[in-house]
Motif scaffolding. Structure first.
Motif, PDB file in Angstrom:
ATOM      1  N   THR A  96     -16.826  68.368  89.574  1.00 53.09           N
ATOM      2  CA  THR A  96     -15.771  68.510  90.616  1.00 53.09           C
ATOM      3  C   THR A  96     -14.945  69.474  90.435  1.00 53.09           C
ATOM      4  O   THR A  96     -14.724  70.250  91.427  1.00 53.09           O
ATOM      5  N   ASP A  97     -14.615  70.090  89.247  1.00 50.32           N
ATOM      6  CA  ASP A  97     -13.876  71.194  89.125  1.00 50.32           C
ATOM      7  C   ASP A  97     -14.742  72.458  89.587  1.00 50.32           C
ATOM      8  O   ASP A  97     -14.356  73.516  90.211  1.00 50.32           O
ATOM      9  N   MET A  98     -16.151  72.517  89.241  1.00 48.95           N
ATOM     10  CA  MET A  98     -16.920  73.441  89.692  1.00 48.95           C
ATOM     11  C   MET A  98     -17.067  73.597  91.057  1.00 48.95           C
ATOM     12  O   MET A  98     -16.772  74.738  91.809  1.00 48.95           O
ATOM     13  N   GLU A 103     -18.648  64.939  82.688  1.00 45.67           N
ATOM     14  CA  GLU A 103     -19.526  65.773  83.467  1.00 45.67           C
ATOM     15  C   GLU A 103     -18.881  65.581  84.959  1.00 45.67           C
ATOM     16  O   GLU A 103     -19.100  66.706  85.734  1.00 45.67           O
ATOM     17  N   LYS A 104     -18.779  64.569  85.493  1.00 46.56           N
ATOM     18  CA  LYS A 104     -18.255  64.328  86.849  1.00 46.56           C
ATOM     19  C   LYS A 104     -16.947  65.089  87.089  1.00 46.56           C
ATOM     20  O   LYS A 104     -16.941  65.888  88.154  1.00 46.56           O
ATOM     21  N   LYS A 105     -15.829  65.132  86.134  1.00 49.05           N
ATOM     22  CA  LYS A 105     -14.990  66.085  86.096  1.00 49.05           C
ATOM     23  C   LYS A 105     -15.367  67.508  86.141  1.00 49.05           C
ATOM     24  O   LYS A 105     -14.854  68.301  86.938  1.00 49.05           O
ATOM     25  N   THR A 106     -16.392  67.753  85.146  1.00 47.38           N
ATOM     26  CA  THR A 106     -16.639  69.349  85.209  1.00 47.38           C
ATOM     27  C   THR A 106     -17.372  69.694  86.713  1.00 47.38           C
ATOM     28  O   THR A 106     -17.179  70.711  87.195  1.00 47.38           O
ATOM     29  N   TYR A 119     -14.578  72.759  93.266  1.00 46.09           N
ATOM     30  CA  TYR A 119     -13.413  73.143  93.876  1.00 46.09           C
ATOM     31  C   TYR A 119     -13.486  74.673  93.784  1.00 46.09           C
ATOM     32  O   TYR A 119     -12.930  75.525  94.500  1.00 46.09           O
ATOM     33  N   LYS A 120     -13.941  75.199  92.352  1.00 45.05           N
ATOM     34  CA  LYS A 120     -14.075  76.610  92.207  1.00 45.05           C
ATOM     35  C   LYS A 120     -14.744  77.162  93.305  1.00 45.05           C
ATOM     36  O   LYS A 120     -14.648  78.380  93.676  1.00 45.05           O
ATOM     37  N   ASP A 171     -13.277  77.447  96.715  1.00 44.53           N
ATOM     38  CA  ASP A 171     -12.293  78.436  96.628  1.00 44.53           C
ATOM     39  C   ASP A 171     -12.635  79.654  96.735  1.00 44.53           C
ATOM     40  O   ASP A 171     -12.219  80.457  97.613  1.00 44.53           O
TER      41      ASP A 171
END
Length: 121
Positions: free
Chosen positions: A21-23, A16-19, A25-26, A29
């Motif tokens: 974190t990716d969100m 979940e943390k990775k998800t 960054y998106k 951006d």
């Protein structure tokens, strides 16, 4: 068993943390892209406004140059004959005023003399 559920929960939280974190960054951006697009649109609007103002300026200049054809020239030539006539008239008026002053002076002098005579007799 508690330990395995703990490991499962930890791995699930890490995923979940990775998800998340990716969100993040998106989103960052996308926000940067929107900022760039906003700046590009503002720049485009400024250029259009400048072109419009230049076009308006050109229209004003062309109207002003067209208006020049309607200008009348002022004739500043002075007729010397008219000036001579005015000078003569001015001289005549001055002479008349001088004569009136002389007559007034003579009249005042005669009145004065008459008054003196009346006092003396």
């Amino acid at each position: 068993m508690a330990q395995s559920s703990y490991v499962k929960e930890k791995s699930m939280l890490m995923a979940e943390k990775k998800t998340l974190t990716d969100m993040l960054y998106k989103f960052q951006d996308q926000l940067n892209r929107l900022k760039i697009e906003e700046l590009a649109l503002k720049s485009l609007m400024k250029m259009q406004a400048m072109q419009s103002s230049k076009k308006n300026w050109r229209n004003l200049v062309s109207k002003a140059s067209g208006a020049e054809s309607y200008k009348e020239t002022l004739n500043l030539n002075v007729d010397t004959h008219e000036m001579d006539d005015l000078k003569r008239l001015d001289d005549f008026i001055e002479e008349e005023e001088d004569e009136e002053e002389e007559v007034m002076d003579e009249t005042n002098e005669e009145d004065y003399n008459d008054q003196l005579k009346s006092y003396m007799y």
